[in-house]
Design an enzyme around this catalytic site. Structure first.
Site, short mmCIF file in Angstrom:
data_model
loop_
_atom_site.label_atom_id
_atom_site.label_comp_id
_atom_site.label_asym_id
_atom_site.label_seq_id
_atom_site.Cartn_x
_atom_site.Cartn_y
_atom_site.Cartn_z
N ALA A 10 0.84 -1.19 0.00
CA ALA A 10 0.00 0.00 0.00
C ALA A 10 0.88 1.25 0.00
CB ALA A 10 -0.91 0.00 1.22
N CYS A 11 0.33 2.31 -0.51
CA CYS A 11 0.97 3.61 -0.52
C CYS A 11 1.29 4.02 0.92
CB CYS A 11 -0.02 4.59 -1.14
SG CYS A 11 0.48 6.27 -1.18
N PRO A 12 2.44 4.53 1.27
CA PRO A 12 3.61 4.85 0.46
C PRO A 12 4.73 3.81 0.61
CG PRO A 12 3.84 5.94 2.55
CD PRO A 12 2.65 5.01 2.66
N ARG B 216 2.16 13.59 5.07
CA ARG B 216 3.05 12.43 5.20
C ARG B 216 4.23 12.51 4.22
NH1 ARG B 216 0.37 7.78 2.43
NH2 ARG B 216 1.33 8.87 0.70
#
Lengths: 69, 352
Positions: A10-12, B216
């Site tokens: 999954a991101c990131p 983020r």
């Protein structure tokens, strides 16, 4: 050059894995991913970090090769 | 600049549509709120019985279907899942709890800020702090493990479910609960809300727009890309509200908000932390669910049940502030996030 398997991550996470790989071996990395979002994110990160990016598509998977210019 | 354009455009258009939805009848500073709208939908489905917050919000349906259609068109629809689904369900509940203690998801936080609500600024600081904890976890190898290819039916289940919900609510509205007063009674016409959701859903699918991802990526990689979308949204909403005479700077008397600073901060800290663990903010979860991520679909179901629990057990805040039960819940949720973070972090896992 380290190989990174970031398929299904999954991101990131693909970008974090790529970053960690080029931290260990700054000459480059070969990263396999399986979604367009990860391709974009890794490519952007790699170019920002001064790497050239070559992409080879194989079905739904893409292998990105990061090299120093 | 050119590479940032899609996400900047998404942020700006989302801002304009949010302002329009309020002008057409949505509650103030609530053109969009993924948390509030899932909560209202939970009410309409009679999962929670707070009579002021019951309405099937077509925006949510539009976001999921808009993303679904665009991902089909661009051949990016990918049914995938299996990345710790139950953990994601619980994280969805936690994020919903934090959002309902603050009174808004990260998107509404920016919309509130754009209306001059300084309580949202306190929330934003908490949100950034929560994202920061999530970033620390990512640097320590946090992962909810890989997702794998699923069947087309599996990936299309969430878009199909919300389409079914839309058809049912249009054909048989009598089956659902609808607020007669309070925020749930305030809404734009169904087709306007649906169109707004479809447009933002499609654009966010293309640009990967994400509130949590913005902060983020800035912290992780000093990458401003996603954050530029949030910045564009905020600027557009501030300018729009100034033009419309709806910009009221201050803490007191803000619409559907409270002034309990500590709990605004802590509520959004939960949302930030949980969103990073999930890989995206609540808006991003609706987009990913449209693209075929069953993990994000499960997260949305977790948010739906979380919202029902929040209202049935008095965890959600009101204009008077956070409730006693809500404060306890924030503590419990923080412990859950800590456990999920520690049990899924592995220094070795951070390596390739």
């Amino acid at each position: 050059m380290k190989k990174v398997d970031a398929r299904g991550c999954a991101c990131p996470e693909p970008v974090v894995l790529t970053r960690n790989a080029i931290k260990e071996d700054p000459s480059g990395a070969e990263v396999t991913v399986d979604n367009a979002c990860a391709v974009e994110n890794i490519s952007r990160f790699a170019r920002n970090a001064g790497y050239q990016v070559a992409a080879i598509k194989n079905g739904s998977e893409v292998t990105l090769t990061l090299t120093k210019p | 600049m050119k590479k940032h354009l899609p996400v900047i455009l998404t942020g700006a258009v989302t801002g304009v549509i949010a302002l329009a939805l309020v002008a057409f009848g949505n509650p103030a500073n609530m053109g969009f709120c993924i948390a509030c709208f899932i909560r209202d939908t939970a009410g309409a489905l009679k999962l929670q019985s707070a009579s002021a917050v019951q309405y099937v919000r077509p925006e949510i349906i539009g976001l999921i279907i808009g993303s679904f259609l665009l991902s089909l068109l661009k051949k990016e629809f990918q049914p995938r899942g299996g990345s710790s689904p139950m953990t994601r369900f619980v994280l969805g509940m936690v994020v919903m709890t934090g959002a309902l203690v603050f009174l808004g998801c990260p998107l509404r936080m920016l919309l509130r800020l754009g209306g001059g609500d300084l309580n949202a600024l306190v929330g934003l600081v908490g949100f950034a702090g929560g994202v920061g904890i999530g970033v620390l976890a990512l640097n320590r190898g946090f992962s909810l493990k890989r997702a794998y290819t699923q069947s087309t039916l599996e990936g299309a289940a969430m878009p199909a479910l919300v389409t079914g919900l839309l058809v049912m609510v249009l054909l048989f509205p009598v089956l659902f609960a609808f607020s007669e007063s309070g925020p749930g009674s305030l809404h734009a016409a169904v087709w306007i809300s649906l169109a707004g959701g479809l447009i933002v859903g499609g654009m966010a699918q293309r640009s990967r727009f994400c509130m949590a991802g913005g902060i983020r990526d800035q912290m992780l990689f000093t990458d401003f890309h996603l954050l530029s979308g949030s910045a564009a949204l905020l600027v557009v909403v501030i300018i729009g509200n100034l033009i419309l005479g709806k910009f009221h700077l201050g803490f007191q008397g803000q619409p559907i908000a409270h002034t309990d600073g500590l709990w605004n901060f802590l509520g959004m800290a939960l949302v930030g932390w949980g969103s990073v663990l999930l890989g995206g903010c609540p808006l991003r979860q609706t987009i990913l669910a449209g693209e075929g991520s069953t993990d994000s679909a499960i997260t949305i179901l977790g948010m739906l049940i979380g919202a029902a629990i929040c209202h049935n057990f008095g965890l959600a805040s009101s204009a008077d502030g956070a409730t006693f039960n809500g404060k306890i819940a924030v503590g419990v949720c923080a412990l859950i996030l800590l456990a999920v973070t520690l049990l899924n972090s592995n220094r070795k896992g951070a390596k390739a």
